[in-house]
Design an enzyme around this catalytic site. Structure first.
Site, mmCIF file in Angstrom:
data_model
loop_
_atom_site.group_PDB
_atom_site.id
_atom_site.type_symbol
_atom_site.label_atom_id
_atom_site.label_comp_id
_atom_site.label_asym_id
_atom_site.label_seq_id
_atom_site.Cartn_x
_atom_site.Cartn_y
_atom_site.Cartn_z
ATOM 1 N N GLY A 1 136.305 32.382 51.684
ATOM 2 C CA GLY A 1 137.098 33.332 52.454
ATOM 3 C C GLY A 1 136.214 34.445 52.982
ATOM 4 O O GLY A 1 135.158 34.722 52.424
ATOM 5 N N GLN B 1 134.211 42.804 56.375
ATOM 6 C CA GLN B 1 132.952 42.393 55.744
ATOM 7 C C GLN B 1 131.857 42.110 56.772
ATOM 8 O O GLN B 1 130.679 42.047 56.417
ATOM 9 C CB GLN B 1 133.156 41.127 54.902
ATOM 10 C CG GLN B 1 133.992 41.350 53.653
ATOM 11 C CD GLN B 1 134.153 40.054 52.886
ATOM 12 O OE1 GLN B 1 135.001 39.233 53.201
ATOM 13 N NE2 GLN B 1 133.322 39.851 51.884
ATOM 14 N N CYS C 1 132.672 37.467 45.497
ATOM 15 C CA CYS C 1 132.853 38.039 46.837
ATOM 16 C C CYS C 1 131.510 38.034 47.540
ATOM 17 O O CYS C 1 130.498 38.400 46.940
ATOM 18 C CB CYS C 1 133.381 39.469 46.706
ATOM 19 S SG CYS C 1 133.616 40.286 48.290
ATOM 20 N N LEU C 2 131.511 37.644 48.812
ATOM 21 C CA LEU C 2 130.256 37.605 49.564
ATOM 22 C C LEU C 2 129.661 39.001 49.727
ATOM 23 O O LEU C 2 128.473 39.141 49.964
ATOM 24 C CB LEU C 2 130.477 36.951 50.936
ATOM 25 C CG LEU C 2 130.866 35.468 50.885
ATOM 26 C CD1 LEU C 2 131.206 34.952 52.273
ATOM 27 C CD2 LEU C 2 129.769 34.632 50.248
ATOM 28 N N HIS D 1 142.751 38.012 47.908
ATOM 29 C CA HIS D 1 141.434 38.658 47.841
ATOM 30 C C HIS D 1 141.018 39.150 49.233
ATOM 31 O O HIS D 1 140.597 40.298 49.392
ATOM 32 C CB HIS D 1 140.414 37.654 47.287
ATOM 33 C CG HIS D 1 138.992 38.137 47.282
ATOM 34 N ND1 HIS D 1 138.261 38.302 46.129
ATOM 35 C CD2 HIS D 1 138.168 38.493 48.297
ATOM 36 C CE1 HIS D 1 137.048 38.751 46.448
ATOM 37 N NE2 HIS D 1 136.962 38.866 47.762
ATOM 38 N N GLU D 2 141.168 38.289 50.236
ATOM 39 C CA GLU D 2 140.757 38.671 51.601
ATOM 40 C C GLU D 2 141.652 39.766 52.153
ATOM 41 O O GLU D 2 141.192 40.665 52.849
ATOM 42 C CB GLU D 2 140.750 37.456 52.531
ATOM 43 C CG GLU D 2 139.835 36.316 52.116
ATOM 44 C CD GLU D 2 138.438 36.757 51.699
ATOM 45 O OE1 GLU D 2 137.938 37.762 52.249
ATOM 46 O OE2 GLU D 2 137.863 36.114 50.814
ATOM 47 N N HIS E 1 140.602 43.195 51.257
ATOM 48 C CA HIS E 1 139.518 43.756 52.081
ATOM 49 C C HIS E 1 140.078 44.556 53.261
ATOM 50 O O HIS E 1 139.460 45.509 53.722
ATOM 51 C CB HIS E 1 138.635 42.633 52.634
ATOM 52 C CG HIS E 1 137.599 42.123 51.666
ATOM 53 N ND1 HIS E 1 136.586 42.910 51.180
ATOM 54 C CD2 HIS E 1 137.422 40.908 51.103
ATOM 55 C CE1 HIS E 1 135.816 42.191 50.362
ATOM 56 N NE2 HIS E 1 136.317 40.963 50.284
HETATM 57 NI NI NI Z 1 135.501 39.421 49.129
#
Ligand code: NI
Length: 181
Positions: free
Chosen positions: A46, A51, A94-95, A136-137, A140
């Site tokens: 995701g 981000q 998480c990236l 989760h996304e 953000h």
């Molecule tokens: Ni994330």
């Protein structure tokens, strides 16, 4: 398509609330595709627009495992219209928080309404990994990272570690300046 740079925490840009998309036009659809390509390349399941430095309510997800057919979803203005009382504990990464994995509790099932890449309103029932990734996304988009769901002690430990890595990288970048143009 193009690969985008993923912002790594701590960074004030990851703490801001993203603005609604008025209409999914060609530029938005292209951004969605670039985000998806960036996510697959990372690799991740995701990615949210903040981000990659775009403060818009756009997320892309694909919960398919390595050998499964890709199941990409591109969502603008996602909204949770129903969430189960039943919760589930799931290990998240998480990236924007590389190498950090922690268990987070969230509703096990959700119903989400969003605008797709054709500017059509859709609703989707999600559970399992897909429900985790969407929530989760969506966090953000509110400037919330998964570590914000943890105790202050755990969160501070992780942020400290990431701050150290960032400082180290900045120092070595100074010592070995990259030739530009
Ligand atoms: Ni994330």
């Amino acid at each position: 398509m193009a690969l985008l740079d993923i912002i790594v925490a701590p960074d004030p840009r990851l703490k801001k609330r993203a603005a609604a998309v008025e209409r999914v036009d060609a530029a938005t659809a292209k951004l969605m595709n670039d985000m998806l390509e960036t996510m697959y390349e990372a690799p991740g399941v995701g990615l949210a627009a903040p981000q990659v430095g775009v403060l818009k309510r756009i997320i892309v997800v694909d919960p398919a495992r390595e050998k499964e057919e890709p199941r990409p979803l591109k969502m603008a203005n996602p909204e949770i219209v129903w969430a189960s009382e039943e919760t589930k504990l799931h290990e998240e990464g998480c990236l924007s928080l590389p190498e950090e994995y922690q268990e987070v509790t969230r509703p096990a099932s959700i119903k989400v309404r969003y605008i797709d890449e054709q500017n059509e309103i859709r609703t989707l029932d999600a559970d399992g990994l897909l429900a985790v990734v969407i929530q989760h996304e969506m966090d953000h988009l509110e400037g919330v990272l998964f570590v914000d769901h943890l105790s202050a002690l755990k969160r501070n430990m992780i942020i400290k570690r990431l701050t150290k890595i960032k400082k180290f990288e900045q120092m070595s970048a100074k010592r070995h300046p990259v030739e530009v143009g």
